[in-house]
Design an enzyme around this catalytic site. Sequence first.
Site, PDB file in Angstrom:
ATOM      1  N   ARG A  69       0.863  -1.124  -0.026  1.00  0.00           N
ATOM      2  CA  ARG A  69       0.014   0.077   0.001  1.00  0.00           C
ATOM      3  C   ARG A  69       0.787   1.302   0.120  1.00  0.00           C
ATOM      4  O   ARG A  69       0.571   2.364  -0.648  1.00  0.00           O
ATOM      5  CB  ARG A  69      -0.804  -0.027   1.198  1.00  0.00           C
ATOM      6  CG  ARG A  69      -1.855   1.140   1.374  1.00  0.00           C
ATOM      7  CD  ARG A  69      -3.092   1.073   2.340  1.00  0.00           C
ATOM      8  NE  ARG A  69      -3.888   2.311   2.255  1.00  0.00           N
ATOM      9  CZ  ARG A  69      -3.919   3.062   3.331  1.00  0.00           C
ATOM     10  NH1 ARG A  69      -3.466   2.784   4.428  1.00  0.00           N
ATOM     11  NH2 ARG A  69      -4.837   4.133   3.025  1.00  0.00           N
ATOM     12  N   HIS A  73       0.830   4.466  -2.774  1.00  0.00           N
ATOM     13  CA  HIS A  73       0.766   5.757  -2.403  1.00  0.00           C
ATOM     14  C   HIS A  73       1.609   6.586  -2.811  1.00  0.00           C
ATOM     15  O   HIS A  73       1.694   7.600  -3.120  1.00  0.00           O
ATOM     16  CB  HIS A  73       0.403   5.977  -0.797  1.00  0.00           C
ATOM     17  CG  HIS A  73      -0.777   5.494  -0.293  1.00  0.00           C
ATOM     18  ND1 HIS A  73      -1.437   6.330   0.683  1.00  0.00           N
ATOM     19  CD2 HIS A  73      -1.811   4.740  -0.828  1.00  0.00           C
ATOM     20  CE1 HIS A  73      -2.756   5.794   0.845  1.00  0.00           C
ATOM     21  NE2 HIS A  73      -2.935   4.814  -0.098  1.00  0.00           N
ATOM     22  N   HIS A 200      -6.540  -5.717  -2.165  1.00  0.00           N
ATOM     23  CA  HIS A 200      -7.447  -5.686  -0.920  1.00  0.00           C
ATOM     24  C   HIS A 200      -7.675  -7.078  -0.732  1.00  0.00           C
ATOM     25  O   HIS A 200      -8.526  -7.338   0.371  1.00  0.00           O
ATOM     26  CB  HIS A 200      -8.672  -4.640  -1.295  1.00  0.00           C
ATOM     27  CG  HIS A 200      -8.314  -3.323  -1.310  1.00  0.00           C
ATOM     28  ND1 HIS A 200      -9.194  -2.391  -1.802  1.00  0.00           N
ATOM     29  CD2 HIS A 200      -7.195  -2.827  -1.018  1.00  0.00           C
ATOM     30  CE1 HIS A 200      -8.566  -1.198  -1.671  1.00  0.00           C
ATOM     31  NE2 HIS A 200      -7.494  -1.427  -1.154  1.00  0.00           N
TER      32      HIS A 200
HETATM   33  C1  HEM Z   1      -8.635   1.767  -6.280  1.00  0.00           C
HETATM   34  C2  HEM Z   1      -8.319   2.613  -5.368  1.00  0.00           C
HETATM   35  C3  HEM Z   1      -7.991   2.346  -4.061  1.00  0.00           C
HETATM   36  C4  HEM Z   1      -8.529   2.801  -2.883  1.00  0.00           C
HETATM   37  C5  HEM Z   1      -9.654   3.771  -2.770  1.00  0.00           C
HETATM   38  C6  HEM Z   1      -8.239   2.324  -1.783  1.00  0.00           C
HETATM   39  C7  HEM Z   1      -8.287   2.646  -0.316  1.00  0.00           C
HETATM   40  C8  HEM Z   1      -7.811   1.809   0.840  1.00  0.00           C
HETATM   41  C9  HEM Z   1      -8.034   2.132   2.126  1.00  0.00           C
HETATM   42  C10 HEM Z   1      -9.175   3.223   2.514  1.00  0.00           C
HETATM   43  C11 HEM Z   1      -7.500   1.275   2.690  1.00  0.00           C
HETATM   44  C12 HEM Z   1      -7.652   1.130   4.493  1.00  0.00           C
HETATM   45  C13 HEM Z   1      -6.945   1.957   5.104  1.00  0.00           C
HETATM   46  C14 HEM Z   1      -7.347   1.839   6.528  1.00  0.00           C
HETATM   47  O1  HEM Z   1      -8.330   2.476   6.947  1.00  0.00           O
HETATM   48  O2  HEM Z   1      -6.564   1.475   7.516  1.00  0.00           O
HETATM   49  C15 HEM Z   1      -6.639   0.469   1.963  1.00  0.00           C
HETATM   50  C16 HEM Z   1      -5.918  -0.609   2.518  1.00  0.00           C
HETATM   51  C17 HEM Z   1      -5.052  -1.030   1.469  1.00  0.00           C
HETATM   52  N1  HEM Z   1      -4.966  -1.000   0.355  1.00  0.00           N
HETATM   53 FE1  HEM Z   1      -5.893   0.225  -0.952  1.00  0.00          FE
HETATM   54  N2  HEM Z   1      -7.150   1.539  -1.863  1.00  0.00           N
HETATM   55  C18 HEM Z   1      -7.006   1.422  -3.316  1.00  0.00           C
HETATM   56  C19 HEM Z   1      -6.017   0.788  -4.128  1.00  0.00           C
HETATM   57  C20 HEM Z   1      -5.166   0.064  -3.638  1.00  0.00           C
HETATM   58  C21 HEM Z   1      -3.946  -0.365  -4.623  1.00  0.00           C
HETATM   59  C22 HEM Z   1      -3.707  -0.066  -6.000  1.00  0.00           C
HETATM   60  C23 HEM Z   1      -3.216  -1.123  -4.042  1.00  0.00           C
HETATM   61  C24 HEM Z   1      -1.995  -1.700  -4.134  1.00  0.00           C
HETATM   62  C25 HEM Z   1      -1.683  -2.200  -5.261  1.00  0.00           C
HETATM   63  C26 HEM Z   1      -3.860  -1.160  -2.561  1.00  0.00           C
HETATM   64  C27 HEM Z   1      -3.539  -2.205  -1.358  1.00  0.00           C
HETATM   65  C28 HEM Z   1      -4.022  -1.918  -0.245  1.00  0.00           C
HETATM   66  C29 HEM Z   1      -3.616  -2.795   1.155  1.00  0.00           C
HETATM   67  C30 HEM Z   1      -2.763  -3.911   0.827  1.00  0.00           C
HETATM   68  C31 HEM Z   1      -4.198  -2.339   2.050  1.00  0.00           C
HETATM   69  C32 HEM Z   1      -4.089  -3.040   3.520  1.00  0.00           C
HETATM   70  C33 HEM Z   1      -3.117  -1.929   4.271  1.00  0.00           C
HETATM   71  C34 HEM Z   1      -2.929  -2.787   5.713  1.00  0.00           C
HETATM   72  O3  HEM Z   1      -3.127  -3.876   6.142  1.00  0.00           O
HETATM   73  O4  HEM Z   1      -2.042  -1.879   6.146  1.00  0.00           O
HETATM   74  N3  HEM Z   1      -5.040  -0.658  -2.503  1.00  0.00           N
HETATM   75  N4  HEM Z   1      -7.026   0.879   0.709  1.00  0.00           N
END
Ligand code: HEM
Length: 334
Positions: A69, A73, A200
């Site tokens: 993630r 970002h 996700h």
């Molecule tokens: C499509 C647009 C995306 C949105 C709107 C989005 C939004 C989010 C949000 C809101 C969270 C949770 C944050 C929290 O409340 O702790 C999250 C977690 C995460 N996102 Fe996304 N995301 C997107 C795309 C991606 C992409 C492209 C990747 C990686 C290639 C990704 C990988 C992850 C991962 C692995 C987590 C879990 C993080 C953790 O366990 O600490 N996301 N994302």
Amino acid sequence: MILLHLSKMEKFSHYVIFIVFVGLVIGTSRADLEMNFYAKSCPKAEKIVQDYVNKHIPNAPPLAAALIRMHFHDCFVRGCDASLLLNFTASTGNQTERDSVPNRTLRGFDFIDRVKNLLENECPGIVSCADIIALVSRDAIVATGGPFWRVPTGRRDGVISNASETRQIPSPFSNFSTLETDFANKGLNLTDLVVLSGAHTIGISQCSSFSRRLYNFTGVGDQDPAMDSEYVANLKANKCKSINSTTIVEMDPGSFRTFDLSYYMLVLKRRGLFHSDAALLTNSTARSIITQLVQGSLKNFYQEFARSMEKMNKIEVKTGTDGEIRKHCAVVNS
Ligand code: HEM
Ligand SMILES: *[C@@H]1O[C@H](CO)[C@@H](O)[C@H](O)[C@H]1NC(C)=O
Ligand SMILES: *[C@@H]1O[C@H](CO)[C@@H](O)[C@H](O)[C@H]1NC(C)=O
Ligand SMILES: *[C@@H]1O[C@H](CO)[C@@H](O)[C@H](O)[C@H]1NC(C)=O
Ligand SMILES: *[C@@H]1O[C@H](CO)[C@@H](O)[C@H](O)[C@H]1NC(C)=O
Ligand SMILES: *[C@@H]1O[C@H](CO)[C@@H](O)[C@H](O)[C@H]1NC(C)=O
Ligand SMILES: *[C@@H]1O[C@H](CO)[C@@H](O)[C@H](O)[C@H]1NC(C)=O
Ligand SMILES: *[C@@H]1O[C@H](CO)[C@@H](O)[C@H](O)[C@H]1NC(C)=O
Ligand SMILES: *[C@@H]1O[C@H](CO)[C@@H](O)[C@H](O)[C@H]1NC(C)=O
Ligand SMILES: CC(=O)N[C@H]1CO[C@H](CO)[C@@H](O)[C@@H]1O
């Protein structure tokens, strides 16, 4: 020889063409990352990263989610240039990306710093923080049994980090057309949007990233009709007990450490956590990509994911003499 037969004007124009050609060649090679860029300057670099990841990630698999993630970002703001690692500096008063809302839930900064220390001991001033993020996140996903993708290197570190620019990071509250535009702005298309959202399948989220969908979707105390009502009831009863709950939930419950197709299955069952996950079903092209992914093999998903990650890890990279190689990932060189 040939030049001797040319008029002065022709010589001049050939000269110009030659210069332009050389310029193009230099310009192109400058803009390109290379596989194993550090082969001569720091031959052990990639091995050191991989060994460190293999040693530590199996004890802390959730960190793999945090790291990929972080990579996402980083790449979405000023390109993959580690600008998101820069700390707030009291001297300029600039708020950096790290200080902004989307970054408040990022983790893994210490991990990057530890890898950087190892590399600085091996070959000071050679390996960029931007490459470290790209390599570490790939190796971490591989170490947890997920897909492999190619990470060409040679990224350089940015010197600017501006908190308000994190507006370019897609929001979990966005609809399909906004998400598609956010991705298109970074050279990624609808397929990339669907495929990369598949990340996700691992990791966690704060309730605040979706609790509006449970309690106050349109501001009248309602719930999001696009989320399965049983799932809403379950989340309200057991996880996010109020709209301001600070609880953390698994995004892909029961399988949040496994890089599999279950995220897409949840989305199809209207159990994606974020509005942005649910939004993928509102476009027929995106929906059909999801259906194909679910019907295909895990290997196929991994191949698609790798292809999109290889696009993402090249977004607006700085190479050649752009930027710098930071000594400490959290501060620009003085
Ligand atoms: C499509 C647009 C995306 C949105 C709107 C989005 C939004 C989010 C949000 C809101 C969270 C949770 C944050 C929290 O409340 O702790 C999250 C977690 C995460 N996102 Fe996304 N995301 C997107 C795309 C991606 C992409 C492209 C990747 C990686 C290639 C990704 C990988 C992850 C991962 C692995 C987590 C879990 C993080 C953790 O366990 O600490 N996301 N994302
Ligand atoms: C901080 O802001 C100044 C302008 O106020 C700018 O010149 C400088 O590049 C910024 N520093 C960073 C690290 O973004
Ligand atoms: C940060 O970016 C915003 C717009 O994206 C701009 O208005 C502001 O001046 C920038 N801040 C600094 C310190 O450069
Ligand atoms: C998507 O959201 C944007 C920004 O909130 C809004 O301007 C646009 O009208 C929405 N599009 C659709 C199709 O609802
Ligand atoms: C997105 O780009 C890839 C190539 O990177 C291509 O194979 C795919 O068909 C494109 N998807 C759409 C919807 O245009
Ligand atoms: C729901 O949202 C509306 C409009 O934003 C707000 O006035 C109201 O206080 C919110 N209700 C709750 C329970 O948060
Ligand atoms: C949630 O927090 C917001 C902002 O801090 C506050 O306005 C609202 O009253 C809180 N809602 C509940 C139900 O506690
Ligand atoms: C889905 O998105 C594509 C690409 O923007 C667009 O051409 C198509 O019309 C959209 N389909 C629907 C049903 O919105
Ligand atoms: C950057 O900020 C973090 C969190 O505030 C802090 O732990 C770290 O020591 C800082 N790093 C540097 C090099 O200033
Ligand atoms: C990891 C990190 O730097 N998080 C920061 C995000 O923003 C908040 C608020 O500005 C800071 O307190 C965190 O340290």
